[in-house]
Design an enzyme around this catalytic site. Sequence first.
Site, mmCIF file in Angstrom:
data_model
loop_
_atom_site.group_PDB
_atom_site.id
_atom_site.type_symbol
_atom_site.label_atom_id
_atom_site.label_comp_id
_atom_site.label_asym_id
_atom_site.label_seq_id
_atom_site.Cartn_x
_atom_site.Cartn_y
_atom_site.Cartn_z
ATOM 1 N N TYR A 91 -5.839 7.191 95.562
ATOM 2 C CA TYR A 91 -6.112 8.231 96.553
ATOM 3 C C TYR A 91 -4.797 8.762 97.142
ATOM 4 O O TYR A 91 -4.646 9.962 97.360
ATOM 5 C CB TYR A 91 -7.007 7.689 97.661
ATOM 6 C CG TYR A 91 -8.372 7.248 97.184
ATOM 7 C CD1 TYR A 91 -9.428 8.152 97.095
ATOM 8 C CD2 TYR A 91 -8.601 5.926 96.808
ATOM 9 C CE1 TYR A 91 -10.677 7.750 96.651
ATOM 10 C CE2 TYR A 91 -9.853 5.512 96.359
ATOM 11 C CZ TYR A 91 -10.882 6.435 96.278
ATOM 12 O OH TYR A 91 -12.123 6.026 95.818
ATOM 13 N N CYS A 92 -3.870 7.843 97.386
ATOM 14 C CA CYS A 92 -2.574 8.229 97.940
ATOM 15 C C CYS A 92 -1.779 9.061 96.945
ATOM 16 O O CYS A 92 -1.096 10.021 97.326
ATOM 17 C CB CYS A 92 -1.777 6.986 98.324
ATOM 18 S SG CYS A 92 -2.542 5.980 99.616
ATOM 19 N N ASN A 93 -1.860 8.704 95.657
ATOM 20 C CA ASN A 93 -1.135 9.470 94.649
ATOM 21 C C ASN A 93 -1.663 10.891 94.548
ATOM 22 O O ASN A 93 -0.887 11.857 94.412
ATOM 23 C CB ASN A 93 -1.212 8.758 93.301
ATOM 24 C CG ASN A 93 -0.426 7.460 93.305
ATOM 25 O OD1 ASN A 93 0.622 7.357 93.954
ATOM 26 N ND2 ASN A 93 -0.921 6.464 92.587
ATOM 27 N N LEU A 96 -0.216 12.762 97.475
ATOM 28 C CA LEU A 96 1.177 13.147 97.289
ATOM 29 C C LEU A 96 1.289 14.393 96.412
ATOM 30 O O LEU A 96 2.092 15.288 96.679
ATOM 31 C CB LEU A 96 1.959 11.994 96.653
ATOM 32 C CG LEU A 96 2.250 10.779 97.530
ATOM 33 C CD1 LEU A 96 3.029 9.736 96.734
ATOM 34 C CD2 LEU A 96 3.018 11.160 98.791
#
Length: 228
Positions: A91-93, A96
């Site tokens: 999810y973080c990738n 970004l």
Amino acid sequence: MMSLQAQLDAFKADFEAGKPPYQVPPEVIAVMHRATAELVASGAAQRALKAGDRAPAFTLPDADGTLVSSAQLLERGPLVVSFYRGVWCPYCNMELQALQAALPDYRAAGANLVALSPQTAANSRKSARQNGVEFPILSDLRNEVAAAFGLRFELPEYLVDLYKQLKNDLPGFNADPSWTLPMPARYVIAPSGEIVYAEVNPDYTRRPEPSDLLPALRSIATRTPSPL
């Protein structure tokens, strides 16, 4: 173009449905849901810094070891700060990548962008490489800056046990044995140090759209007095 949240929702649906390559047992999903629900219910997000508060100053190393100062960045204009969990979090990738796509709009508004995670510099370099990131990724070791913003939380023991079973070695990723993470969050900070936009997500599968920050950035420009 699909919105960031739509991308996150699509990934979550495939992951929780066990579609290849995600073959995750339902009991694992249940543990993740429990941990998220408990963090939401704790009210931790409501206690984090919000619009109108003053942002703590920080100086942290980027992926190459160069120290980056929030005070120096704020001398140039507004600052967008994104807290994320780490390179291991899909999810973080995706977030970004979405922030990278929005970077030209932020720069056009006179703003700089930095992302903070508790991971080591080597993992920040991996994040930047895998996601095509051109803005600084800073190592907030031990989540100390996240704590100053009210974002740091300790994983419950049952979630630690699950992460260990999944070989999700946070102490290894972060060079820190504490098993803490930041709640994903995004802030816009005015040159004065005032927070003018804040979004904190105790549910890590929910993130604001990068474009949501633009009205706050533009409002800063209109508030900045013209030189005499």
